[in-house]
Design a protein around this motif. Structure first.
Motif: not given
Length: 277
Positions: A3-4, A6-20
């Protein structure tokens, strides 16, 4: 297929905002991340990018194929903020004849050198691996070689699997076959050896500080969690005993600083410490 970044950083940011609180990178071979994108040092670039995200969390990397790992990669990983010093190197075997039959182009000497270099840089670094016993052609000599290697390597954790002739693989046609009963006996012998090694490695952590991710409540004054040296579902757990003043103040998802107080066979016990300790 990578996966590119930037896409992985975006996915990680989404998870971290959820509290992961723990991101785990896993793939068929995480060391090859980015190579198909013509990216050099893709895994390191990804880890640096993730570690810069402004959240309280940690990163764990699983499945570093030994064939593509070198000392430089592991020592660089040790230096990246938020990345746990936890190295999952699935070696599968140690004897040169069996490694060749498995089509694995590395040696037991290389693995021992990698472990030694990392532990010199960080004595508390964790190593996990997996081995297959009873692979076609594994006679007593090759099995004994594996046992001696495991004694020297002292992996913190080890998965052990008896050979199974998976349909459609090259190994399915290899001879001579080790009888099923003998494969299971060898698996049991390796597990007993590793049990003692794991307990010894955990006992060496008693008195040290670590960070535990709280998972659940074991009892009113005891929480269940994962230390940095414990990957979820495959390693042991940490039982954190709380003083009365801290009961009901910690929740699943909290990352807390602890001191390891006791080692069991696969699990450890710990107590919370003040942040300035």
């Amino acid at each position: 297929r990578s996966k590119p970044l930037p896409q992985l950083v975006e996915e990680a940011t989404y998870l971290l905002k959820l509290g992961v609180k723990e991101l785990i990178l896993v793939g068929q071979d995480t060391t090859l991340y980015g190579r198909d994108l013509r990216e050099r040092d893709g895994l390191l670039k990804l880890l640096y990018s993730l570690s810069e995200l402004p959240f309280e969390f940690r990163i764990r990397v699983l499945y570093l194929h030994p064939q593509h790992v070198d000392e430089n990669l592991l020592l660089n990983i040790l230096s990246i903020p938020k990345v746990i010093p936890y190295f999952d190197l699935p070696i599968q075997h140690a004897h040169p004849k069996i490694l060749k039959a498995m089509n694995r182009a590395y040696s037991s000497e290389k693995i021992l050198k990698l472990i030694s270099s990392v532990r010199q840089a960080n004595p508390r670094a964790t190593f996990r691996s997996t081995v297959i016993v009873g692979f076609p052609g594994e006679e007593e000599e090759e099995f004994s070689y594996l046992l001696e290697f495991l004694k020297e390597a002292e992996f913190d954790y080890l998965g052990v699997f008896p050979f199974y002739p998976e349909e459609g693989t090259r190994a399915e046609k290899l001879k001579p076959r080790v009888p099923v009963k003998e494969r299971l006996r060898r698996r049991k012998e390796v597990l007993m050896l590793q049990q003692a090694i794991t307990k010894k490695r955990l006992e060496a952590r008693v008195g040290t500080l670590d960070e535990v991710l709280i998972l659940d409540e074991e009892s009113p004054n005891k929480l269940k969690g994962l230390a940095s040296f414990q990957a979820p579902e495959i390693d042991g757990i940490t039982l954190v005993k709380l003083p009365r003043k801290m009961e009901k103040t910690l929740l699943p998802g909290d990352l807390i600083k602890v001191r390891i107080t006791k080692a069991r066979v696969y699990d450890v016990e710990a107590s919370p410490v003040e942040e300035n300790e």
